[in-house]
Design an enzyme around this catalytic site. Structure first.
Site, PDB file in Angstrom:
ATOM      1  N   HIS A 253       0.602  -0.987  -0.543  1.00  0.00           N
ATOM      2  CA  HIS A 253       0.068  -0.155   0.124  1.00  0.00           C
ATOM      3  C   HIS A 253       0.851   0.995  -0.369  1.00  0.00           C
ATOM      4  O   HIS A 253       1.227   1.418  -1.094  1.00  0.00           O
ATOM      5  CB  HIS A 253      -0.891  -0.166   1.214  1.00  0.00           C
ATOM      6  CG  HIS A 253      -2.061   1.118   1.194  1.00  0.00           C
ATOM      7  ND1 HIS A 253      -2.282   1.958   0.679  1.00  0.00           N
ATOM      8  CD2 HIS A 253      -2.780   1.471   2.162  1.00  0.00           C
ATOM      9  CE1 HIS A 253      -3.286   2.803   0.962  1.00  0.00           C
ATOM     10  NE2 HIS A 253      -3.461   2.228   1.774  1.00  0.00           N
TER      11      HIS A 253
ATOM     12  N   HIS B 160      -2.504  -1.990 -10.196  1.00  0.00           N
ATOM     13  CA  HIS B 160      -3.024  -1.277  -9.288  1.00  0.00           C
ATOM     14  C   HIS B 160      -4.881  -2.365  -8.843  1.00  0.00           C
ATOM     15  O   HIS B 160      -5.226  -2.969  -9.632  1.00  0.00           O
ATOM     16  CB  HIS B 160      -3.591  -0.332  -9.573  1.00  0.00           C
ATOM     17  CG  HIS B 160      -4.440   0.843  -8.449  1.00  0.00           C
ATOM     18  ND1 HIS B 160      -5.467   0.999  -8.137  1.00  0.00           N
ATOM     19  CD2 HIS B 160      -3.769   1.630  -7.506  1.00  0.00           C
ATOM     20  CE1 HIS B 160      -5.584   1.493  -6.951  1.00  0.00           C
ATOM     21  NE2 HIS B 160      -4.520   2.471  -7.004  1.00  0.00           N
TER      22      HIS B 160
ATOM     23  N   ASP C 114       2.677   5.026  -6.707  1.00  0.00           N
ATOM     24  CA  ASP C 114       3.867   4.966  -6.095  1.00  0.00           C
ATOM     25  C   ASP C 114       5.438   5.169  -6.809  1.00  0.00           C
ATOM     26  O   ASP C 114       6.465   5.083  -6.209  1.00  0.00           O
ATOM     27  CB  ASP C 114       3.926   3.749  -4.771  1.00  0.00           C
ATOM     28  CG  ASP C 114       2.825   4.533  -4.004  1.00  0.00           C
ATOM     29  OD1 ASP C 114       1.976   3.411  -4.316  1.00  0.00           O
ATOM     30  OD2 ASP C 114       3.243   4.923  -3.127  1.00  0.00           O
TER      31      ASP C 114
END
Ligand code: SDX
Length: 375
Positions: free
Chosen positions: A221, A260, A311
């Site tokens: 996460h 994702h 990210d």
């Protein structure tokens, strides 16, 4: 009666209704309270987005000024929390320190100043104070004294100042503001869901945000951006991207920053952060990370059909801004606490205890065998 199928990881399960955030995973669109993230990243500020998430509408000039001033007043860390941070053992990770400090915070808020465990005042307090908590911890572990407060700085400029000890250029501050906008909310991601589950029991705001920080720490996460930079530092040169990725995939390892649960195309936040990674790299005369990341995108998409998520590029922007790698995930929390608190307040306003069920797969009606007769 046919059994309800189990959705592992609650994948595609619609758990509740919310008006805060909409993700179109097929089109790669992200919307906060009706506004497209691309427009907010282009034209808004983090303070304005926090107001939008909490109140469901963009602020007037006077409302924005009032919120900005309120956040400036709420930045100081209580002495008791600073001592709690200082009592942590050397080697404590920044996310463990942040989780501990937020958990302790509620106990140290001055009674008359307690912004209210379930109010928007508590939300504003948490948004305002998190950067200083991280700075207190980081400077202490480096043997440096705390930085003097800078009430003249905007939220993004203050975050950059507290985490690097310097005022950034106008472009640096804008890059930070955009990163804070992009990370502010993302519907029912794991940490937001953790916050809502906690709030749904009518627990307080500080407990809900402590739950969220614990969830965000996980590398699947929030922790991915730090691991992306570890990977880039290990790869070093563009010609080594291909062999390193092939080796990792052959070992069935995940490439951090890709894939994702919801987006089946490029994460729109990655698209914007890619531009900032190049822009800041050009400004600093250092495109090493950007070049490696572009090659990584090409190889991982060719080999696995995966797209970058938020990210992938964020770490390169933060690194170029002078932020230490292990503060990247705390920085994610500095932004996401605005979305977490918006969801907690929405949960309080339309409360329903969140309690799914599990399909039991164990035995039933086993006879109890007394201790002295067990093999
Ligand atoms: C965030 O939920 C949110 O909105 C989160 C977030 C937010 O703003 O709050 O967007 C922030 O958490 C972004 C994600 C950061 N995490 C990472 O970058 C870690 C690497 N990514 C993966 O672990 C993965 O993509 C997840 C966890 C993000 C999503 O995983 P899913 O939906 O559970 O997908 P999966 O594990 O079922 O994988 C499907 C297939 C598998 O292949 P097979 O085993 O079926 O052959 O895709 C593969 C996976 O192996 N796969 C990857 C991969 N991600 C998925 N293979 C290599 N590298 C990857 N990164």
């Amino acid at each position: 009666m046919t059994a309800v199928p189990v959705q592992r990881g609650l994948e595609d399960v619609v758990a509740l209704e919310s008006k805060i955030c909409f993700i179109d995973g097929k089109q790669g669109r992200l919307i906060y309270e009706g506004y497209d993230i691309r427009e907010l990243a282009e034209r808004s500020t983090f303070e304005e987005v926090a107001y939008l998430l909490w109140y469901g509408r963009l602020p007037t000039e006077a409302q924005l000024e009032e919120l900005t001033e309120r956040l400036r007043q709420l930045r100081a860390v209580p002495e008791g929390v600073i001592e709690t941070l200082h009592d942590l053992p050397t080697g404590t990770t920044p996310m463990d320190a942040l989780r501990t400090a937020v958990s302790a915070l509620a106990s140290f808020e001055p009674e008359e100043g307690r912004p209210g465990a379930t109010s928007i005042g508590g939300a504003q307090r948490l948004v305002a104070v998190l950067p200083a908590i991280i700075s207190e911890f980081d400077r202490r572990r480096r043997g440096r004294s705390a930085l003097p407060e800078r009430p003249d700085l905007s939220h993004a400029a203050n975050v950059l100042y507290l985490l690097t000890g310097r005022e950034g250029s106008e472009m640096d501050v804008r890059a930070m503001d955009v990163a804070l906008i992009l990370h502010a909310d993302h519907e029912l991601n794991a940490s937001t869901f953790a916050a809502r589950v906690t709030a749904s029991t009518l627990s307080d705001l500080y407990s809900a945000i402590t739950s969220a920080i614990g969830a965000l720490k996980g590398p699947l996460h929030g922790g991915a951006n730090e691991r992306v930079m570890e990977l880039l530092r290990a790869i070093q040169t563009v010609d080594r991207v291909e062999p390193v990725v092939q080796e990792k995939l052959a070992r069935h390892e995940r490439i951090m920053g890709f894939g994702h649960r919801v987006y089946k195309v490029e994460d729109p936040r990655a698209t914007i952060l890619r531009t900032w990674s190049r822009r800041i790299g050009e400004e600093k005369g250092d495109l090493r990370w950007y070049d490696l990341l572009q090659k990584l995108c090409e190889v991982v998409h060719r080999e696995k059909g995966l797209y970058p998520n938020v990210d992938l590029f964020s770490g390169s922007v933060y690194s170029l801004l002078g932020i230490p790698d292990d503060l990247f995930t705390p920085l994610f929390a500095v932004s996401r606490v605005s979305g977490w608190t918006a969801h907690v307040l929405e949960e309080y306003a339309d409360l329903r205890l969140i309690r799914p069920t599990a399909r039991y797969t164990g035995p039933t009606d086993l006879p109890y065998v007394p201790l002295d007769r067990r093999a």
